[in-house]
Design a protein around this motif. Structure first.
Motif, PDB file in Angstrom:
ATOM      1  N   TRP A 187       0.854  -1.181   0.000  1.00 18.39           N
ATOM      2  CA  TRP A 187       0.000   0.000   0.000  1.00 18.39           C
ATOM      3  C   TRP A 187       0.892   1.233   0.000  1.00 18.39           C
ATOM      4  CZ3 TRP A 187      -5.466   0.021   0.480  1.00 18.39           C
ATOM      5  CH2 TRP A 187      -6.044  -1.246   0.607  1.00 18.39           C
ATOM      6  N   VAL A 188       0.469   2.278  -0.707  1.00 18.63           N
ATOM      7  CA  VAL A 188       1.218   3.532  -0.741  1.00 18.63           C
ATOM      8  C   VAL A 188       0.351   4.671  -0.229  1.00 18.63           C
ATOM      9  CG1 VAL A 188       2.735   2.827  -2.637  1.00 18.63           C
ATOM     10  CG2 VAL A 188       0.595   4.015  -3.158  1.00 18.63           C
ATOM     11  N   VAL A 189       1.017   5.726   0.250  1.00 22.81           N
ATOM     12  CA  VAL A 189       0.337   6.961   0.603  1.00 22.81           C
ATOM     13  C   VAL A 189       0.896   8.037  -0.324  1.00 22.81           C
ATOM     14  CG1 VAL A 189       1.949   7.467   2.499  1.00 22.81           C
ATOM     15  CG2 VAL A 189      -0.277   8.603   2.440  1.00 22.81           C
ATOM     16  N   VAL A 190      -0.007   8.760  -0.966  1.00 27.11           N
ATOM     17  CA  VAL A 190       0.358   9.762  -1.959  1.00 27.11           C
ATOM     18  C   VAL A 190       0.029  11.144  -1.402  1.00 27.11           C
ATOM     19  CG1 VAL A 190      -0.043  10.571  -4.315  1.00 27.11           C
ATOM     20  CG2 VAL A 190      -0.135   8.118  -3.804  1.00 27.11           C
ATOM     21  N   ALA A 191       1.048  11.989  -1.339  1.00 29.12           N
ATOM     22  CA  ALA A 191       0.866  13.358  -0.861  1.00 29.12           C
ATOM     23  C   ALA A 191       0.142  14.178  -1.929  1.00 29.12           C
ATOM     24  CB  ALA A 191       2.218  13.985  -0.546  1.00 29.12           C
ATOM     25  N   PRO A 192      -0.545  15.241  -1.504  1.00 31.41           N
ATOM     26  CA  PRO A 192      -1.223  16.105  -2.467  1.00 31.41           C
ATOM     27  C   PRO A 192      -0.238  16.610  -3.527  1.00 31.41           C
ATOM     28  CG  PRO A 192      -1.831  16.708  -0.230  1.00 31.41           C
ATOM     29  CD  PRO A 192      -0.727  15.704  -0.124  1.00 31.41           C
ATOM     30  N   GLY A 193      -0.618  16.465  -4.796  1.00 23.59           N
ATOM     31  CA  GLY A 193       0.198  16.960  -5.897  1.00 23.59           C
ATOM     32  C   GLY A 193       1.313  16.030  -6.351  1.00 23.59           C
ATOM     33  N   ALA A 194       1.506  14.899  -5.690  1.00 25.56           N
ATOM     34  CA  ALA A 194       2.608  13.996  -6.047  1.00 25.56           C
ATOM     35  C   ALA A 194       2.329  13.214  -7.330  1.00 25.56           C
ATOM     36  CB  ALA A 194       2.914  13.041  -4.901  1.00 25.56           C
ATOM     37  N   LEU A 195       1.067  12.971  -7.628  1.00 27.47           N
ATOM     38  CA  LEU A 195       0.688  12.249  -8.854  1.00 27.47           C
ATOM     39  C   LEU A 195      -0.477  12.988  -9.507  1.00 27.47           C
ATOM     40  CD1 LEU A 195       0.552   8.473  -7.754  1.00 27.47           C
ATOM     41  CD2 LEU A 195       2.303   9.582  -9.155  1.00 27.47           C
ATOM     42  N   PRO A 196      -0.577  12.946 -10.825  1.00 28.18           N
ATOM     43  CA  PRO A 196      -1.732  13.542 -11.498  1.00 28.18           C
ATOM     44  C   PRO A 196      -3.032  12.815 -11.109  1.00 28.18           C
ATOM     45  CG  PRO A 196      -0.002  12.980 -13.092  1.00 28.18           C
ATOM     46  CD  PRO A 196       0.393  12.386 -11.772  1.00 28.18           C
ATOM     47  N   LYS A 197      -4.119  13.553 -11.182  1.00 28.86           N
ATOM     48  CA  LYS A 197      -5.428  13.003 -10.826  1.00 28.86           C
ATOM     49  C   LYS A 197      -5.735  11.714 -11.584  1.00 28.86           C
ATOM     50  CE  LYS A 197     -10.312  14.180 -10.918  1.00 28.86           C
ATOM     51  NZ  LYS A 197     -11.321  15.174 -11.289  1.00 28.86           N
ATOM     52  N   GLY A 198      -5.453  11.684 -12.879  1.00 28.86           N
ATOM     53  CA  GLY A 198      -5.726  10.491 -13.680  1.00 28.86           C
ATOM     54  C   GLY A 198      -4.956   9.268 -13.198  1.00 28.86           C
ATOM     55  N   ASP A 199      -3.722   9.479 -12.774  1.00 25.90           N
ATOM     56  CA  ASP A 199      -2.926   8.365 -12.244  1.00 25.90           C
ATOM     57  C   ASP A 199      -3.517   7.856 -10.933  1.00 25.90           C
ATOM     58  OD1 ASP A 199      -1.257   8.740 -14.404  1.00 25.90           O
ATOM     59  OD2 ASP A 199       0.488   9.374 -13.221  1.00 25.90           O
ATOM     60  N   ILE A 200      -3.912   8.782 -10.077  1.00 24.54           N
ATOM     61  CA  ILE A 200      -4.509   8.378  -8.801  1.00 24.54           C
ATOM     62  C   ILE A 200      -5.777   7.574  -9.050  1.00 24.54           C
ATOM     63  CG2 ILE A 200      -5.677   9.240  -6.723  1.00 24.54           C
ATOM     64  CD1 ILE A 200      -3.574  11.517  -6.708  1.00 24.54           C
ATOM     65  N   GLU A 201      -6.618   8.040  -9.951  1.00 23.64           N
ATOM     66  CA  GLU A 201      -7.851   7.308 -10.255  1.00 23.64           C
ATOM     67  C   GLU A 201      -7.535   5.929 -10.841  1.00 23.64           C
ATOM     68  OE1 GLU A 201     -10.017  10.102 -12.673  1.00 23.64           O
ATOM     69  OE2 GLU A 201     -10.803  11.154 -10.904  1.00 23.64           O
ATOM     70  N   HIS A 202      -6.529   5.846 -11.689  1.00 17.82           N
ATOM     71  CA  HIS A 202      -6.113   4.564 -12.271  1.00 17.82           C
ATOM     72  C   HIS A 202      -5.696   3.597 -11.168  1.00 17.82           C
ATOM     73  CE1 HIS A 202      -3.935   1.671 -14.755  1.00 17.82           C
ATOM     74  NE2 HIS A 202      -2.909   1.827 -13.932  1.00 17.82           N
ATOM     75  N   TYR A 203      -4.857   4.059 -10.252  1.00 18.58           N
ATOM     76  CA  TYR A 203      -4.385   3.183  -9.177  1.00 18.58           C
ATOM     77  C   TYR A 203      -5.499   2.841  -8.188  1.00 18.58           C
ATOM     78  CZ  TYR A 203       0.450   3.528 -10.713  1.00 18.58           C
ATOM     79  OH  TYR A 203       1.608   3.432 -11.430  1.00 18.58           O
ATOM     80  N   MET A 204      -6.410   3.777  -7.942  1.00 17.67           N
ATOM     81  CA  MET A 204      -7.548   3.470  -7.065  1.00 17.67           C
ATOM     82  C   MET A 204      -8.427   2.390  -7.685  1.00 17.67           C
ATOM     83  SD  MET A 204      -8.767   7.149  -5.491  1.00 17.67           S
ATOM     84  CE  MET A 204     -10.372   6.515  -5.076  1.00 17.67           C
ATOM     85  N   ALA A 205      -8.684   2.492  -8.982  1.00 17.12           N
ATOM     86  CA  ALA A 205      -9.490   1.472  -9.675  1.00 17.12           C
ATOM     87  C   ALA A 205      -8.785   0.121  -9.623  1.00 17.12           C
ATOM     88  CB  ALA A 205      -9.756   1.892 -11.115  1.00 17.12           C
ATOM     89  N   GLY A 206      -7.467   0.125  -9.778  1.00 17.98           N
ATOM     90  CA  GLY A 206      -6.707  -1.119  -9.682  1.00 17.98           C
ATOM     91  C   GLY A 206      -6.765  -1.709  -8.290  1.00 17.98           C
ATOM     92  N   SER A 207      -6.677  -0.854  -7.276  1.00 10.24           N
ATOM     93  CA  SER A 207      -6.776  -1.310  -5.894  1.00 10.24           C
ATOM     94  C   SER A 207      -8.146  -1.929  -5.642  1.00 10.24           C
ATOM     95  CB  SER A 207      -6.534  -0.136  -4.935  1.00 10.24           C
ATOM     96  OG  SER A 207      -6.605  -0.543  -3.594  1.00 10.24           O
ATOM     97  N   HIS A 208      -9.179  -1.275  -6.136  1.00  8.05           N
ATOM     98  CA  HIS A 208     -10.541  -1.794  -6.016  1.00  8.05           C
ATOM     99  C   HIS A 208     -10.636  -3.171  -6.648  1.00  8.05           C
ATOM    100  CE1 HIS A 208     -14.640  -2.396  -7.606  1.00  8.05           C
ATOM    101  NE2 HIS A 208     -15.047  -1.853  -6.474  1.00  8.05           N
TER     102      HIS A 208
END
Length: 119
Positions: free
Chosen positions: A77-98
């Motif tokens: 599991w990772v923790v991502v600080a605000p601004g560290a990754l683009p929104k699209g990347d975060i959504e991609h990884y969240m969908a993968g986690s799901h």
């Protein structure tokens, strides 16, 4: 940075997603299991936690603003600080986690949550 409302709005599009206020943040779950979290770290809001594949874990944790998530790290599991990754990347990884967490549920529960077609 993904605001709490954006995080919740995106996570809610994933099948069977539910939310609970827990551990000082907004936890997204599928089948009662955590797949993502929006919360604070060191008093700074907007940190997002999610599960990633091992190869992504190594790459992401080498980036500034992305760390091994405390208490979750054993399962990549990772923790991502605000601004560290683009929104699209975060959504991609969240969908993968799901998807990974949902795949660990029983077939019966996945069917009940609409993750599998009815028998």
């Amino acid at each position: 940075m993904i605001e709490r409302a954006e995080y919740q709005r995106f996570a809610a599009t994933l099948p069977g997603a539910t939310f609970v206020e827990q551990w000082g943040g907004l936890i997204a779950k599928v089948g009662g299991k955590v797949f993502a979290m929006w919360g604070e770290r060191d008093g700074e809001p907007g940190h997002i936690v999610f599960k990633v594949p091992e190869t992504s874990f190594e790459i992401l944790t080498a980036l500034d603003g992305v760390d091994q998530a405390p208490y979750f790290a054993k399962g990549k599991w990772v923790v991502v600080a605000p601004g560290a990754l683009p929104k699209g990347d975060i959504e991609h990884y969240m969908a993968g986690s799901h998807a990974v967490v949902a795949a660990s549920l029983t077939k019966k529960l996945r069917r009940e949550l609409g993750l599998l077609p009815p028998q």
